[in-house]
Design a protein around this motif. Structure first.
Motif, PDB file in Angstrom:
ATOM      1  N   THR A 184       0.858  -1.186   0.000  1.00 20.84           N
ATOM      2  CA  THR A 184       0.000   0.000   0.000  1.00 20.84           C
ATOM      3  C   THR A 184       0.888   1.227   0.000  1.00 20.84           C
ATOM      4  O   THR A 184       1.664   1.434   0.931  1.00 20.84           O
ATOM      5  N   TYR A 185       0.762   2.037  -1.030  1.00 28.08           N
ATOM      6  CA  TYR A 185       1.635   3.197  -1.184  1.00 28.08           C
ATOM      7  C   TYR A 185       0.960   4.454  -0.661  1.00 28.08           C
ATOM      8  O   TYR A 185      -0.254   4.632  -0.774  1.00 28.08           O
ATOM      9  N   GLU A 186       1.774   5.329  -0.091  1.00 32.59           N
ATOM     10  CA  GLU A 186       1.277   6.622   0.369  1.00 32.59           C
ATOM     11  C   GLU A 186       1.052   7.542  -0.836  1.00 32.59           C
ATOM     12  O   GLU A 186       1.643   7.358  -1.915  1.00 32.59           O
ATOM     13  N   GLN A 187       0.208   8.504  -0.603  1.00 32.20           N
ATOM     14  CA  GLN A 187      -0.112   9.439  -1.677  1.00 32.20           C
ATOM     15  C   GLN A 187       1.155  10.143  -2.152  1.00 32.20           C
ATOM     16  O   GLN A 187       1.970  10.590  -1.344  1.00 32.20           O
ATOM     17  N   GLY A 188       1.323  10.199  -3.466  1.00 33.20           N
ATOM     18  CA  GLY A 188       2.475  10.875  -4.044  1.00 33.20           C
ATOM     19  C   GLY A 188       3.672   9.971  -4.290  1.00 33.20           C
ATOM     20  O   GLY A 188       4.659  10.415  -4.878  1.00 33.20           O
ATOM     21  N   VAL A 189       3.612   8.736  -3.853  1.00 31.13           N
ATOM     22  CA  VAL A 189       4.712   7.792  -4.074  1.00 31.13           C
ATOM     23  C   VAL A 189       4.379   6.932  -5.289  1.00 31.13           C
ATOM     24  O   VAL A 189       3.329   6.296  -5.341  1.00 31.13           O
ATOM     25  N   GLU A 190       5.290   6.939  -6.273  1.00 32.43           N
ATOM     26  CA  GLU A 190       5.040   6.206  -7.515  1.00 32.43           C
ATOM     27  C   GLU A 190       5.301   4.718  -7.323  1.00 32.43           C
ATOM     28  O   GLU A 190       6.450   4.294  -7.117  1.00 32.43           O
ATOM     29  N   LYS A 191       4.261   3.928  -7.408  1.00 34.06           N
ATOM     30  CA  LYS A 191       4.425   2.500  -7.168  1.00 34.06           C
ATOM     31  C   LYS A 191       5.211   1.811  -8.273  1.00 34.06           C
ATOM     32  O   LYS A 191       5.831   0.768  -8.046  1.00 34.06           O
ATOM     33  N   ASP A 192       5.201   2.367  -9.471  1.00 31.60           N
ATOM     34  CA  ASP A 192       5.967   1.758 -10.559  1.00 31.60           C
ATOM     35  C   ASP A 192       7.448   2.092 -10.474  1.00 31.60           C
ATOM     36  O   ASP A 192       8.274   1.427 -11.096  1.00 31.60           O
ATOM     37  N   LYS A 193       7.765   3.122  -9.708  1.00 34.73           N
ATOM     38  CA  LYS A 193       9.157   3.501  -9.547  1.00 34.73           C
ATOM     39  C   LYS A 193       9.768   2.830  -8.316  1.00 34.73           C
ATOM     40  O   LYS A 193      10.930   2.441  -8.323  1.00 34.73           O
ATOM     41  N   PHE A 194       8.985   2.705  -7.281  1.00 34.83           N
ATOM     42  CA  PHE A 194       9.457   2.091  -6.036  1.00 34.83           C
ATOM     43  C   PHE A 194       8.720   0.765  -5.870  1.00 34.83           C
ATOM     44  O   PHE A 194       7.632   0.701  -5.299  1.00 34.83           O
ATOM     45  N   LEU A 195       9.354  -0.292  -6.384  1.00 35.51           N
ATOM     46  CA  LEU A 195       8.729  -1.607  -6.365  1.00 35.51           C
ATOM     47  C   LEU A 195       9.005  -2.299  -5.038  1.00 35.51           C
ATOM     48  O   LEU A 195      10.145  -2.412  -4.616  1.00 35.51           O
ATOM     49  N   ILE A 196       7.957  -2.773  -4.407  1.00 38.24           N
ATOM     50  CA  ILE A 196       8.101  -3.435  -3.120  1.00 38.24           C
ATOM     51  C   ILE A 196       7.604  -4.862  -3.227  1.00 38.24           C
ATOM     52  O   ILE A 196       6.519  -5.115  -3.747  1.00 38.24           O
ATOM     53  N   ASN A 197       8.425  -5.766  -2.715  1.00 42.76           N
ATOM     54  CA  ASN A 197       8.073  -7.173  -2.698  1.00 42.76           C
ATOM     55  C   ASN A 197       8.246  -7.700  -1.286  1.00 42.76           C
ATOM     56  O   ASN A 197       9.277  -7.490  -0.653  1.00 42.76           O
ATOM     57  N   HIS A 198       7.241  -8.389  -0.783  1.00 40.74           N
ATOM     58  CA  HIS A 198       7.283  -8.943   0.577  1.00 40.74           C
ATOM     59  C   HIS A 198       6.946 -10.419   0.457  1.00 40.74           C
ATOM     60  O   HIS A 198       5.855 -10.859   0.815  1.00 40.74           O
ATOM     61  N   ALA A 199       7.919 -11.172  -0.058  1.00 41.79           N
ATOM     62  CA  ALA A 199       7.665 -12.559  -0.446  1.00 41.79           C
ATOM     63  C   ALA A 199       7.630 -13.521   0.727  1.00 41.79           C
ATOM     64  O   ALA A 199       7.059 -14.603   0.619  1.00 41.79           O
ATOM     65  N   SER A 200       8.248 -13.157   1.836  1.00 38.25           N
ATOM     66  CA  SER A 200       8.251 -14.050   2.990  1.00 38.25           C
ATOM     67  C   SER A 200       8.045 -13.242   4.261  1.00 38.25           C
ATOM     68  O   SER A 200       8.053 -12.012   4.233  1.00 38.25           O
ATOM     69  N   LEU A 201       7.885 -13.931   5.362  1.00 39.43           N
ATOM     70  CA  LEU A 201       7.637 -13.267   6.645  1.00 39.43           C
ATOM     71  C   LEU A 201       8.893 -12.623   7.227  1.00 39.43           C
ATOM     72  O   LEU A 201       8.836 -11.992   8.282  1.00 39.43           O
ATOM     73  N   THR A 202      10.024 -12.799   6.569  1.00 45.45           N
ATOM     74  CA  THR A 202      11.259 -12.219   7.080  1.00 45.45           C
ATOM     75  C   THR A 202      11.980 -11.333   6.089  1.00 45.45           C
ATOM     76  O   THR A 202      13.053 -10.812   6.393  1.00 45.45           O
ATOM     77  N   LEU A 203      11.413 -11.148   4.918  1.00 47.32           N
ATOM     78  CA  LEU A 203      12.127 -10.371   3.897  1.00 47.32           C
ATOM     79  C   LEU A 203      11.184  -9.502   3.080  1.00 47.32           C
ATOM     80  O   LEU A 203      10.174  -9.965   2.560  1.00 47.32           O
ATOM     81  N   SER A 204      11.553  -8.231   2.990  1.00 52.68           N
ATOM     82  CA  SER A 204      10.885  -7.310   2.081  1.00 52.68           C
ATOM     83  C   SER A 204      11.973  -6.589   1.294  1.00 52.68           C
ATOM     84  O   SER A 204      13.042  -6.311   1.828  1.00 52.68           O
ATOM     85  N   THR A 205      11.694  -6.329   0.033  1.00 57.77           N
ATOM     86  CA  THR A 205      12.665  -5.601  -0.784  1.00 57.77           C
ATOM     87  C   THR A 205      12.027  -4.376  -1.413  1.00 57.77           C
ATOM     88  O   THR A 205      10.838  -4.366  -1.739  1.00 57.77           O
ATOM     89  N   LEU A 206      12.850  -3.345  -1.539  1.00 58.12           N
ATOM     90  CA  LEU A 206      12.451  -2.112  -2.213  1.00 58.12           C
ATOM     91  C   LEU A 206      13.389  -1.930  -3.396  1.00 58.12           C
ATOM     92  O   LEU A 206      14.605  -1.895  -3.209  1.00 58.12           O
ATOM     93  N   THR A 207      12.839  -1.855  -4.583  1.00 52.17           N
ATOM     94  CA  THR A 207      13.647  -1.618  -5.772  1.00 52.17           C
ATOM     95  C   THR A 207      13.334  -0.241  -6.329  1.00 52.17           C
ATOM     96  O   THR A 207      12.174   0.044  -6.658  1.00 52.17           O
ATOM     97  N   VAL A 208      14.356   0.589  -6.385  1.00 50.35           N
ATOM     98  CA  VAL A 208      14.226   1.907  -6.997  1.00 50.35           C
ATOM     99  C   VAL A 208      14.568   1.749  -8.466  1.00 50.35           C
ATOM    100  O   VAL A 208      15.723   1.457  -8.817  1.00 50.35           O
ATOM    101  N   THR A 209      13.586   1.883  -9.318  1.00 46.91           N
ATOM    102  CA  THR A 209      13.803   1.662 -10.752  1.00 46.91           C
ATOM    103  C   THR A 209      14.136   2.961 -11.461  1.00 46.91           C
ATOM    104  O   THR A 209      13.656   4.030 -11.084  1.00 46.91           O
ATOM    105  N   SER A 210      14.981   2.849 -12.480  1.00 51.06           N
ATOM    106  CA  SER A 210      15.378   4.002 -13.271  1.00 51.06           C
ATOM    107  C   SER A 210      15.697   5.194 -12.350  1.00 51.06           C
ATOM    108  O   SER A 210      15.069   6.263 -12.433  1.00 51.06           O
ATOM    109  N   ALA A 211      16.660   4.965 -11.505  1.00 54.57           N
ATOM    110  CA  ALA A 211      16.976   5.966 -10.476  1.00 54.57           C
ATOM    111  C   ALA A 211      17.480   7.264 -11.084  1.00 54.57           C
ATOM    112  O   ALA A 211      18.191   7.265 -12.104  1.00 54.57           O
ATOM    113  N   HIS A 212      17.128   8.360 -10.446  1.00 56.49           N
ATOM    114  CA  HIS A 212      17.597   9.687 -10.843  1.00 56.49           C
ATOM    115  C   HIS A 212      18.207  10.369  -9.633  1.00 56.49           C
ATOM    116  O   HIS A 212      17.939   9.974  -8.483  1.00 56.49           O
TER     117      HIS A 212
END
Lengths: 114, 115
Positions: B57-85
């Motif tokens: 769930t993204y906060e207002q103003g945060v681009e979900k396509d730019k900041f990809l979040i994956n929470h595949a397990s109960l112990t790991l979440s990842t944030l990927t900053v795509t096409s960083a500027h």
């Protein structure tokens, strides 16, 4: 939008002095947490207060939650240079239809001079 | 207190590339993880809430396509900053909360510099 106003923003005092940091809001929080953050590191939880009027002590630090659960204070007695750091308050709330989240104050940068 | 490990602590990347930041809860299972961004001399701003096995769930103003979040397990979440500027340069911090507990514990943060 839940907002937390934290004051003062900066505080520079001499070793041995007492100080109080305030965190105020017009909104009610289910709990309020105080953190301390060192440069380049994540915040470290100091305390959580949950009940209105609650007072918690952690050595020379005293935390109080307002009766209405809208405000909180952190009081440090006989400050020491090791207390230097950024102190953050954070209020927990649940937006309508959403999951619980924390909103942070802007922080108080405390410097205790020897 | 519980331990949350964030990696890397510092990363420098070229503009246009993607960067992945990992957040792990080491001694507890975190149903919910939070990603924050902190600019110099400013407080933490919540970017998104990540729940294991579901979309973030993204906060207002945060681009979900730019900041990809994956929470595949109960112990790991990842944030990927795509096409960083360069304007994405910031201090990114994750926190994790164990089911049924109020406190959230923070990782050490990741200093991202985009050149």
């Amino acid at each position: 939008t839940q907002l937390l106003e934290q004051s003062p923003q900066f505080l520079s005092i001499q070793e041995g002095e007492n100080l109080t940091v305030y965190c105020n809001s017009s909104s009610v929080f289910s709990s309020l947490q105080w953190y301390r953050q060192e440069p380049g590191e994540g915040p470290v939880l100091l305390v959580t207060v949950v009940t209105g009027g609650e007072v918690k002590k952690l050595k020379r630090l005293t935390f109080q939650f307002g009766d209405a659960r809208k405000d909180s204070s952190l009081h440090i007695t006989a400050a020491q240079p090791g207390d230097t750091g950024l102190y953050l308050c954070a209020g927990e709330y649940r937006p309508q239809g959403g999951s619980e989240k924390l909103v942070f104050g802007k922080g108080t940068k405390l410097t205790v001079n020897p | 207190g519980a331990v949350v490990s964030q990696h890397p602590s510092r990363v420098i990347c070229k503009s246009g590339t993607s960067v992945k930041i990992e957040c792990r809860s080491l001694d507890f299972q975190a149903t919910t993880m939070f990603w924050y961004r902190q600019f110099p001399k400013q407080s933490l701003m919540l970017m998104a809430t990540s729940n294991e096995g579901s979309k973030a769930t993204y906060e207002q103003g945060v681009e979900k396509d730019k900041f990809l979040i994956n929470h595949a397990s109960l112990t790991l979440s990842t944030l990927t900053v795509t096409s960083a500027h360069p304007e994405d340069s910031s201090f990114y911090i994750c926190s994790a909360r164990e089911t049924g507990y109020t406190e959230a514990f923070f990782g050490q943060g990741t200093r991202l510099t985009v050149v």
